[in-house]
Design a protein around this motif. Structure first.
Motif, PDB file in Angstrom:
ATOM      1  N   SER A 197       0.853  -1.194   0.000  1.00 28.60           N
ATOM      2  CA  SER A 197       0.000   0.000   0.000  1.00 28.60           C
ATOM      3  C   SER A 197       0.887   1.241   0.000  1.00 28.60           C
ATOM      4  O   SER A 197       1.855   1.321   0.769  1.00 28.60           O
ATOM      5  N   VAL A 198       0.543   2.187  -0.858  1.00 30.11           N
ATOM      6  CA  VAL A 198       1.393   3.368  -1.079  1.00 30.11           C
ATOM      7  C   VAL A 198       0.588   4.632  -0.807  1.00 30.11           C
ATOM      8  O   VAL A 198      -0.585   4.733  -1.175  1.00 30.11           O
ATOM      9  N   ASP A 199       1.207   5.618  -0.178  1.00 32.08           N
ATOM     10  CA  ASP A 199       0.560   6.916   0.026  1.00 32.08           C
ATOM     11  C   ASP A 199       1.630   7.993   0.131  1.00 32.08           C
ATOM     12  O   ASP A 199       2.813   7.696   0.373  1.00 32.08           O
ATOM     13  N   GLU A 240       2.829  11.653  -5.156  1.00 32.50           N
ATOM     14  CA  GLU A 240       2.247  10.312  -5.265  1.00 32.50           C
ATOM     15  C   GLU A 240       3.011   9.459  -6.268  1.00 32.50           C
ATOM     16  O   GLU A 240       3.223   8.256  -6.048  1.00 32.50           O
ATOM     17  N   VAL A 244       5.007   5.851  -5.573  1.00 29.57           N
ATOM     18  CA  VAL A 244       4.817   4.603  -6.305  1.00 29.57           C
ATOM     19  C   VAL A 244       6.143   4.106  -6.884  1.00 29.57           C
ATOM     20  O   VAL A 244       6.447   2.907  -6.841  1.00 29.57           O
ATOM     21  N   GLU A 262      -0.871  -0.862  -4.517  1.00 33.07           N
ATOM     22  CA  GLU A 262      -2.128  -0.117  -4.471  1.00 33.07           C
ATOM     23  C   GLU A 262      -1.870   1.335  -4.078  1.00 33.07           C
ATOM     24  O   GLU A 262      -1.092   1.612  -3.162  1.00 33.07           O
ATOM     25  N   THR A 263      -2.534   2.250  -4.775  1.00 35.71           N
ATOM     26  CA  THR A 263      -2.466   3.675  -4.458  1.00 35.71           C
ATOM     27  C   THR A 263      -3.853   4.278  -4.612  1.00 35.71           C
ATOM     28  O   THR A 263      -4.657   3.798  -5.422  1.00 35.71           O
ATOM     29  N   ASP A 264      -4.136   5.332  -3.839  1.00 32.34           N
ATOM     30  CA  ASP A 264      -5.448   5.977  -3.936  1.00 32.34           C
ATOM     31  C   ASP A 264      -5.430   7.188  -4.864  1.00 32.34           C
ATOM     32  O   ASP A 264      -6.370   7.984  -4.870  1.00 32.34           O
ATOM     33  N   TYR A 265      -4.358   7.319  -5.662  1.00 33.62           N
ATOM     34  CA  TYR A 265      -4.267   8.466  -6.567  1.00 33.62           C
ATOM     35  C   TYR A 265      -4.483   7.984  -8.000  1.00 33.62           C
ATOM     36  O   TYR A 265      -3.563   7.477  -8.647  1.00 33.62           O
TER      37      TYR A 265
END
Length: 304
Positions: A197-199, A240, A244, A262-265
């Motif tokens: 998980s990436v942020d 972001e 990643v 996974e990223t939310d951007y």
């Protein structure tokens, strides 16, 4: 730069201590691409401007200066979009007119009229500018004269269709999504797979930004985490994208073979999946990611 790192001797010779630290902490791609000029206000790095006759003439393009719409004054951005008699009539027909004769630039005029208009009217103002410019081009390139009513009508029609398209479907916004995108909660990966998980976060007041990486196995157990803070003020999409890319480097160092990132951007995911090459700093990071991921068994997904 010396190879894959900054040349410390040159930094010491040319910069004070603070600037040395800022430069040393600036990430750069490890490729052999030549430097490029880019437009920082656009994510692609591309810059476009209206080919106004006074601008073309200043660039030594042999064109007449007179406005083709009224044949009364030199064609400037202010004139053709606001003060020309044709533009006057278009603005007055929609009761949006605000005279720009005492304002030195179109940018100032636009800011002034936007300040005096409700948010609902902002779209119509910008669209009207585009319609007036299209009418100008129809005359210059096709020798077709547009009527004021047709310009006003096309402005309303285009804006209504655009709003309908934005409101009727989210597919345009999420046009590059694939099965597996859009999860709103964490889901275990398949067997023998690591999920990272990436942020990223911006510390604007401190002129810093940070990244956070968290790796879990197929049972949901945390394997390892990593966080970094960098000096510099960057746009959210760049922070972001760096996060990643750093995740990919981290995965390679750890030697994980089957990995889901996974990223939310969404913008970063779309840019990586697309085949468009952008010459902006954001585009350079995306290109580096594409190169690094070649031959690796890594999947990238967007999560909410």
């Amino acid at each position: 730069m010396d190879g894959q790192q900054w040349d410390r001797d040159i930094l010491v010779d040319l910069f004070n201590y603070r600037d040395q630290q800022c430069i040393s902490n600036t990430p750069f791609g490890g490729n052999d691409e030549e430097d490029k000029l880019y437009w920082r206000e656009d994510i692609t790095g591309e810059y476009t401007c209206l080919p106004i006759r006074t601008n073309l003439y200043a660039k030594r393009v042999p064109v007449p200066l007179i406005c083709p719409m009224c044949n009364m004054e030199d064609e400037t951005v202010n004139h053709v979009l606001v003060n020309c008699t044709f533009a006057n009539q278009c603005w007055e027909r929609r009761c949006l007119y605000y005279r720009a004769s005492n304002i030195s630039s179109f940018d100032l005029w636009l800011m002034s009229i936007l300040d005096r208009t409700s948010k609902d009217g902002h779209g119509e103002i910008v669209t009207m500018c585009g319609s007036i410019w299209q009418a100008r081009n129809q005359l210059v390139w096709n020798n077709k004269k547009s009527e004021v009513n047709s310009v006003v009508f096309s402005t309303k029609q285009y804006l209504a269709e655009w709003k309908m398209a934005q409101g009727s479907s989210t597919k345009a916004l999420y046009r590059d999504v694939i099965p597996g995108d859009g999860a709103s909660s964490w889901v275990k990966p398949k067997e023998n797979t690591v999920k990272v998980s990436v942020d990223a976060v911006l510390f604007t007041e401190l002129s810093k930004y940070g990244i956070g990486l968290l790796a879990r196995d197929d049972s949901g157990q945390v394997i390892q985490g990593r966080s970094e803070v960098y000096d510099g003020s960057v746009r959210p999409e760049i922070a972001e994208a760096i996060a990643v890319k750093e995740a990919l480097s981290w995965i390679q160092v750890r030697g994980w073979k089957e990995v889901v990132v996974e990223t939310d951007y969404l913008m970063v995911v779309q840019a990586i999946r697309s085949k468009v090459n952008m010459k902006s700093p954001f585009g350079s990071i995306i290109l580096e990611y594409r190169r690094m991921i070649m031959g690796l068994n890594i999947e990238l997904f967007f999560v909410k």
